[in-house]
Scaffold this active site. Structure first.
Site: not given
Ligand code: G6Q
Length: 547
Positions: A207, A213, A267-268, A353, A384, A512
């Site tokens: 965005k 990263e 973003g999410r 978030e 399990h 960050k």
């Protein structure tokens, strides 16, 4: 409006209901009402949500709906759908719903209808995704692009990744999708080892186009491509999904190969936008549109349905009931479907978030718990592993159990066994097993009285553990769209109840920033930066090892 739970009538009412209700056993509620399962279920299109295995009754629900009324939920929903700037801390509208507004009714932000620009980008996505799938847009050497690599992180990764995996059944047979998100060089190396530059399309999804990263990974991939095919190949092998044209150009991607979205898309919440490009290429644009239609169906339901029958509202309020009255601050999502295995990771970001906040919209510290810790994994595998704690541990963990009635892979009895398991888990968690029942079972198995006495406590289950059961018809694009939109709205409703901004994420910034301070120290270009003694010693230790 100032929200102070101590002065809230609806909150006080719930507090007093809780005092009497807390010991109520769900199995008694079921015994008292043969229709409970039906009564506390809602259906939308091909999705059934059974919320009857919760510690609720009509009285509790009414009080929860009253809380939602008191919090102005109806108006808040209308505000979101009409483009009001409900992301107050960032002064932004919140319009993921516009991205899938299939009715195409105008939605205005600052006096301007956003629909024409959304439709234009969808049209551009359609043309491009079809051109790639049909081999009309090829790589530099004329070969078909069959390896599609999404480079992005957080919201620019988790949505497309989860959706591509969920809809794997719909992928074009000759297309493979890859995702590079982590800055760990291994993420890049492992993908680059598998693919051929001539047949690879890199999608740089960011965005802001400033995320370290993503840009580092994109630069590494760009160099890898140039080393193999030369600088001119970049235009045929790189596209960008972003709101930041200037940075896209600076990176060296032609703006014609950029697909835009806008600051009113968080973003999410962005997999419905250009960020969904890899989904469209993998499953075809028609199927991508079906996913938007599914989300739209949920949007319409959420916007127009009375709280009493409104699926996201009901799920959200039940979550509030556990979080704020039972003091249960955790919650699990268990999809019984291999294709949905990454749904919990996606929802973890969406929920944590969005609602992991401590300051209200009135600029005060909250006076109640907000977003719970969310985790999960695919059934039956997790039965399990961590289900032991869910059945017999001291923590209560409300669960969403999700399953399609029909599998894309109906092999032998596999799916019926899977279905039997999800239903059995919900039943077992609710009903439990008393010591007497455990003793009777041990006796029937021929154990001695001494053995029975020794084992019956270990073999008993308290039960009364809540689950929602969500039955889908099949995992198809439409259903996935509905399911994801349901969770988006659930999170929104809880944010309204807690009076927080569910759409900012300042909490990810501090770490960050500090990483940017430490980087030059590790690279040896900065020295003697002030740190706590632990961080300083760790930096020294790492530098020594890496020498
Ligand atoms: C999501 C967050 C965050 C964001 C990533 C990537 O809501 O904002 O997860 O998506 O930090 O950001 P960019 O897309 O700007 O690279």
């Amino acid at each position: 409006m100032l929200f102070n739970r101590n002065k809230s009538k609806a909150w006080d009412r719930l507090d007093s209901i809780y005092k009497h209700f807390k010991k109520t056993q769900m199995k008694d509620l079921f015994a008292a009402d043969a229709k409970r399962g039906e009564l506390y279920s809602e259906q939308l299109e091909t999705m059934l949500v059974d919320y009857s295995k919760n510690r609720i009754d009509d009285n509790v629900l009414e009080a929860l709906f009253a809380l939602a009324e008191e919090r102005g939920l109806k108006e808040k929903i209308a505000d979101m759908f009409s483009g009001k700037k409900i992301n107050a801390t960032e002064n932004r509208a919140v319009l993921h719903i516009a991205l899938r507004n299939r009715a195409n009714t105008p939605i205005y932000v600052d006096g301007r209808d956003v629909m024409p620009q959304i439709n234009a980008v969808l049209e551009k996505m359609k043309d491009f995704s079809e051109a790639v799938r049909l081999g009309r847009f090829t790589g530099y050497t004329g070969k078909k692009l069959t390896n599609i690599v999404n480079i992005g992180i957080g919201g620019s990764d988790l949505g497309p990744f989860m959706a591509c995996e969920a809809l794997r059944h719909y992928w074009a047979k000759d297309i493979n999708c890859y995702f590079i998100s982590n800055i760990d060089g291994t993420a890049c190396a492992e993908v680059l080892n598998k693919i051929d530059p001539e047949t690879t399309l890199f999608i740089v999804a960011s965005k802001t186009f400033t995320t370290i990263e993503t840009l580092t990974n994109a630069r590494t991939c760009r160099k890898w491509l140039i080393d193999a095919l030369g600088e001119h190949a970049v235009a045929k092998h790189f596209i960008a999904l972003s709101t930041n044209k200037e940075e896209v150009e600076k990176f060296g991607i032609n703006p014609d190969n950029m697909f835009a979205f806008w600051d009113f898309v968080g973003g999410r919440y962005s997999m419905w936008s250009a960020i969904g490009m890899i989904i469209a290429i993998a499953i075809g644009f028609k199927n991508f549109e079906r996913m938007l239609e599914g989300a739209f169906a949920m949007d319409e339901h959420f916007k127009n349905t009375a709280f009493e029958h409104n699926i996201p509202v009901i799920l959200a309020l039940i979550g509030v009931w556990y979080n704020n009255f039972y003091g249960v601050h955790r919650y699990g999502v268990i999809p019984y479907d291999q294709y949905l295995q990454y749904l919990p990771a996606y929802l973890q970001q969406l929920d944590m978030e969005s609602n992991g906040k401590s300051v209200t919209l009135d600029n005060k510290f909250v006076d109640c718990a907000t977003g719970p810790v969310l985790f999960g994994g695919a059934g039956t595998n997790v039965q399990h592993s961590f289900f032991q704690l869910l059945h017999q541990g001291t923590e209560i963990v409300p669960l969403d159990l999700i399953v399609p009635a029909i599998s894309h892979n109906e092999i032998g009895a596999h799916h019926q066994i899977l279905l039997a398991n999800i239903l059995a888990q919900g039943e077992a968690l609710m009903r439990g097993k008393t010591e007497e029942e455990a003793a009777a079972e041990l006796e029937a198995a021929g154990k001695s009285q001494a053995e029975i006495n020794r084992l019956k406590k270990y073999k008993s289950f308290t039960g009364n553990r809540p689950t929602n059961t969500i039955i889908l018809k099949k995992i198809d694009p439409f259903t996935l769209g509905m399911l994801v939109a349901m969770y988006e709205h659930k999170v929104f409703v809880q944010g309204v109840i807690w009076n927080i901004d569910s759409f900012d994420q300042f909490g990810v910034e501090l770490g960050k920033k500090l990483a940017l301070n430490i980087l030059p120290e590790l690279q040896g270009t900065a020295h003697n930066v002030a740190h706590d003694s632990s961080t300083a010693a760790l930096i020294k230790h790492i530098k020594k090892i890496r020498k």
